[in-house]
Design a protein around this motif. Structure first.
Motif, mmCIF file in Angstrom:
data_model
loop_
_atom_site.group_PDB
_atom_site.id
_atom_site.type_symbol
_atom_site.label_atom_id
_atom_site.label_comp_id
_atom_site.label_asym_id
_atom_site.label_seq_id
_atom_site.Cartn_x
_atom_site.Cartn_y
_atom_site.Cartn_z
ATOM 1 N N LYS A 78 0.936 -1.264 -0.034
ATOM 2 C CA LYS A 78 -0.037 0.052 0.048
ATOM 3 C C LYS A 78 0.837 1.302 -0.070
ATOM 4 N N VAL A 80 0.167 5.489 0.957
ATOM 5 C CA VAL A 80 -0.780 6.222 1.332
ATOM 6 C C VAL A 80 -0.106 7.575 1.089
ATOM 7 N N SER A 82 -0.043 10.816 2.360
ATOM 8 C CA SER A 82 -0.452 11.798 3.542
ATOM 9 C C SER A 82 -0.655 13.207 3.029
ATOM 10 N N ALA A 142 -1.308 5.140 7.856
ATOM 11 C CA ALA A 142 -0.155 4.215 7.477
ATOM 12 C C ALA A 142 0.258 3.401 8.563
ATOM 13 N N ILE A 159 4.259 -1.148 3.578
ATOM 14 C CA ILE A 159 3.517 -0.001 3.551
ATOM 15 C C ILE A 159 4.321 0.997 3.337
ATOM 16 N N CYS A 161 4.378 5.521 2.837
ATOM 17 C CA CYS A 161 3.590 6.748 2.945
ATOM 18 C C CYS A 161 4.633 7.841 2.706
ATOM 19 N N TRP A 190 8.525 5.400 5.261
ATOM 20 C CA TRP A 190 8.169 6.973 5.278
ATOM 21 C C TRP A 190 8.741 7.772 4.571
#
Ligand SMILES: Cc1ncc(C[n+]2csc(CCOP(=O)(O)OP(=O)(O)O)c2C)c(N)n1
Length: 297
Positions: A78, A80, A82, A142, A159, A161, A190
């Motif tokens: 995934k 995301v 943000s 996330a 994941i 983000c 991140w």
């Protein structure tokens, strides 16, 4: 003046690539951003252009295990966004990966379109993993996804983000960092879009977030600093994240990507004034020329 932009039909596959193969994709994403924003007459040009190289590697370099024909597969990776205001580049990346038709792109921000100014989960647009736009919420979501994947499902999903750097002025961002490190979310990648621009000035002048690397490290994260326009560095950072996850380091990976707002468009580069403005038709034609596409009128 009328503006009827030409959209190419190009859909790019997701595969391991050499650095020199991303340039063409990033140009296509940047042209999509300019065209859709000029037609919408509103939206965020600068940051969308600034992260086009990162999204090119992420979506077209074999890093995200996602399938446009099976977009809800429970084992998918995934991403995301943000910094939800950068939606135009995400919409372009998803369309160019085949998640929805390219002819959705000119409907950006139009009434009834699934492509609103910020991503909406309730729009049922394939590839959108979360509503975002309220700064700080996407990274918090996330972290929740990373926790669910690792602690409950016990699956190996990645994941990713992306937050802005001005976004790091939001308090809940640091709660997300504390939580990710405390619960050993080494499956979280991140990315910080570190363009030192925000809505009305330089991040360091409005409210400094520095020193950034040391801050994230003190929270218990592994941190890499890269040039966010250098494809080799972006790929190497993602490879290190995957290693970090496979070795069970127990630390979230933070990639601080130095970028330029408005990258690729001469008159927008490194100008925070382009945070939330669209080009008008004349400006769009100049921008598209910078991006390798000529319009005769
Ligand atoms: C909670 C919240 N407060 C304010 C805003 C309005 N806003 C949208 S983008 C932005 C600036 C964000 O700066 P940065 O993260 O650096 O993004 P960039 O300027 O690089 O696109 C602000 C204040 C918002 N979307 N959400």
């Amino acid at each position: 003046m009328n503006f009827s932009p030409k959209y190419s039909e190009k859909v790019f596959e997701n595969k391991k690539r050499n650095a020199d193969e991303f340039g063409e994709i990033a140009l296509e994403l940047r042209r999509d951003i300019i065209k859709s924003l000029a037609l919408a007459k509103s939206g965020h040009s600068g940051g969308s252009l600034g992260i086009a190289d990162i999204l090119s590697v992420l979506y077209f370099g074999g890093y995200l295990n996602i399938d446009p024909l099976d977009s809800k597969n429970s084992l998918r990776d995934k991403f995301v966004l943000s910094a939800g205001h950068l939606a135009p580049v995400l919409y372009s990346a998803l369309a160019r990966r085949g998640f929805f038709p390219i002819d959705y792109l000119p409907t950006l921000r139009k009434l009834g379109s699934k492509l609103q100014g910020h991503p909406g989960y309730d729009m049922n647009l394939p590839g959108i993993e979360s509503s975002t736009g309220s700064l700080g919420h996407g990274i918090s979501i996330a972290v929740g996804m990373a926790m669910a994947t690792k602690l409950i499902d016990k699956t190996k999903q990645k994941i990713f983000c992306l937050t802005g750097d001005g976004e790091l002025q939001e308090g809940l961002v640091w709660e997300a960092a504390m939580c990710a490190a405390n619960y050993k979310m080494d499956n979280l990648c991140w990315i910080v879009d570190n363009n030192d621009c925000q809505i009305d000035g330089r991040v360091k002048d409005v409210m400094s977030i520095y020193p950034l690397k040391e801050k994230f490290e003190s929270f218990g994260c592994n941190v890499i600093e890269i040039d966010g326009h250098n494809y080799d560095e972006i790929m190497s950072a993602f490879d290190k994240y995957i290693e970090n996850m496979e070795n069970n380091s127990g630390k979230p990976m933070v990639i601080i990507a130095q970028t330029f707002m408005g990258k690729g468009v001469s008159y927008m580069e490194d100008k925070y004034e382009w945070h939330g403005n669209p080009p008008n038709v004349e400006q769009a034609i100049i921008a598209l020329k910078d991006l390798g596409e000529e319009y005769s009128n």
